[in-house]
Design a protein around this motif. Structure first.
Motif, short mmCIF file in Angstrom:
data_model
loop_
_atom_site.label_atom_id
_atom_site.label_comp_id
_atom_site.label_asym_id
_atom_site.label_seq_id
_atom_site.Cartn_x
_atom_site.Cartn_y
_atom_site.Cartn_z
N ARG A 67 48.95 -48.58 -10.30
CA ARG A 67 47.48 -49.15 -10.69
C ARG A 67 47.62 -48.66 -9.36
NH1 ARG A 67 47.09 -54.00 -14.78
NH2 ARG A 67 46.70 -53.45 -16.42
N HIS A 85 60.32 -54.57 -22.50
CA HIS A 85 59.07 -54.55 -20.89
C HIS A 85 58.21 -53.39 -21.17
CE1 HIS A 85 62.91 -55.29 -18.13
NE2 HIS A 85 63.67 -54.74 -19.80
N ASP A 86 58.01 -53.17 -22.35
CA ASP A 86 56.87 -51.82 -22.60
C ASP A 86 55.77 -52.81 -22.97
OD1 ASP A 86 55.50 -49.77 -23.33
OD2 ASP A 86 55.40 -50.40 -25.39
N GLY A 87 55.15 -52.26 -21.22
CA GLY A 87 53.82 -52.83 -21.78
C GLY A 87 53.40 -53.87 -20.34
N ALA A 88 54.59 -54.45 -20.20
CA ALA A 88 54.39 -55.53 -19.23
C ALA A 88 54.04 -55.28 -17.68
CB ALA A 88 56.34 -55.82 -18.18
N VAL A 89 53.12 -55.71 -17.28
CA VAL A 89 52.39 -55.19 -15.98
C VAL A 89 53.73 -56.41 -15.09
CG1 VAL A 89 50.21 -55.52 -14.42
CG2 VAL A 89 50.41 -54.60 -17.06
N ARG A 90 54.14 -55.17 -14.09
CA ARG A 90 54.45 -56.10 -12.76
C ARG A 90 54.24 -55.56 -11.02
NH1 ARG A 90 60.17 -55.50 -16.37
NH2 ARG A 90 59.56 -57.20 -18.02
N GLU A 115 50.35 -52.62 -8.51
CA GLU A 115 51.08 -53.35 -10.16
C GLU A 115 51.36 -52.19 -10.46
OE1 GLU A 115 48.90 -57.67 -10.91
OE2 GLU A 115 47.99 -55.63 -11.55
N CYS A 116 52.24 -51.84 -11.25
CA CYS A 116 52.30 -50.64 -12.37
C CYS A 116 52.30 -51.74 -13.92
CB CYS A 116 53.91 -50.13 -11.75
SG CYS A 116 55.19 -51.10 -12.04
N ARG A 117 52.02 -50.97 -14.96
CA ARG A 117 52.60 -51.76 -16.01
C ARG A 117 53.79 -50.44 -16.36
NH1 ARG A 117 50.23 -53.27 -20.16
NH2 ARG A 117 47.88 -53.67 -19.39
N SER A 128 59.18 -61.64 -11.66
CA SER A 128 58.99 -60.59 -12.93
C SER A 128 59.93 -59.40 -12.86
CB SER A 128 57.63 -59.79 -11.80
OG SER A 128 56.47 -60.57 -11.66
N VAL A 164 56.03 -48.84 -19.38
CA VAL A 164 56.08 -48.11 -20.49
C VAL A 164 56.96 -47.06 -20.82
CG1 VAL A 164 54.61 -46.16 -22.12
CG2 VAL A 164 53.18 -47.28 -19.89
#
Length: 220
Positions: A193, A151-156, A169-171, A94, A173
């Protein structure tokens, strides 16, 4: 994906050169500190130009490292710091692989940049990471598609040191105003999140950098 630079562009201009730009960055620092989520501003080498308190809190447990502290160079932290996996969940798949993919694309654009070349040399000194970079990474990029370098928009996944956050988790932005873009800077915010409710599992022992990227096959 080719990893040899071709048609390279000059590196973005260096940091602020005018009092107006310096004043802008001072005010932008105040804005960043008002954001409750971890947020940072980096240049094309991932050198950290600005970072807020929430970012420093997230990585406060990282031990000392000569070249890979999170608030010095975030790319190096992800790839080389032995404590990175303590915070960055699913570290290899990730975080490492997307950062390596982005680094490879940046190296194609700015291949003569000494900072990027130094990272490339450090990758080459780790046989496992070098094999993954040269052989496994192109295979992974073809499998996941063009989004691998975005990277933009990825949830990790993350493991926050605050127990109220815990495993979460984080998105990611990416939101860069024109004034930062003109300086060659990019802003990223990790929008946290709600914590994931998962059974407790004992953490694995920390691994040295040489064991990174075992999820990537060395060959196709």
């Amino acid at each position: 994906m080719a990893f040899q630079a071709g048609g390279q562009r000059p590196a973005p201009p260096p940091g602020p050169a005018t009092p107006e730009t310096q004043a802008y960055l001072q005010d932008y620092t105040a804005l960043l500190d008002a954001v409750p989520f971890p947020s940072l501003v980096v240049d094309h080498r991932w050198d950290v130009v600005l970072a807020n308190g929430a970012f420093r809190t997230l990585f406060r447990g990282a031990g000392p490292h000569p070249t890979a502290m999170p608030d010095d160079n975030f790319l190096r932290f992800v790839l080389f710091h032995p404590d990175a996996a303590e915070v960055l969940g699913e570290h290899e798949s990730s975080w490492c692989l997307p950062m390596l993919a982005h680094f490879a694309a940046t190296l194609e654009r700015y291949g003569h940049d000494p900072g990027l070349q130094a990272v490339r040399r450090d990758i080459a000194q780790d046989p496992i990471m070098e094999a993954a970079y040269r052989q496994g990474l192109p295979h992974w990029i073809r499998a996941v598609g063009a989004r691998a370098v975005e990277h933009d928009g990825a949830v990790r996944p993350l493991r926050h040191p605050d127990p109220r956050r815990g495993t979460t988790e984080c998105r990611v932005v990416v939101e860069t105003p024109p004034a930062l873009e003109e300086l060659g800077y990019t802003r990223l915010t990790l929008v946290l999140r709600e914590p994931r409710r998962t059974p407790h599992r004992p953490q694995r022992a920390r691994r040295a950098a040489a064991s990174h990227l075992r999820v990537v096959p060395a060959g196709e």
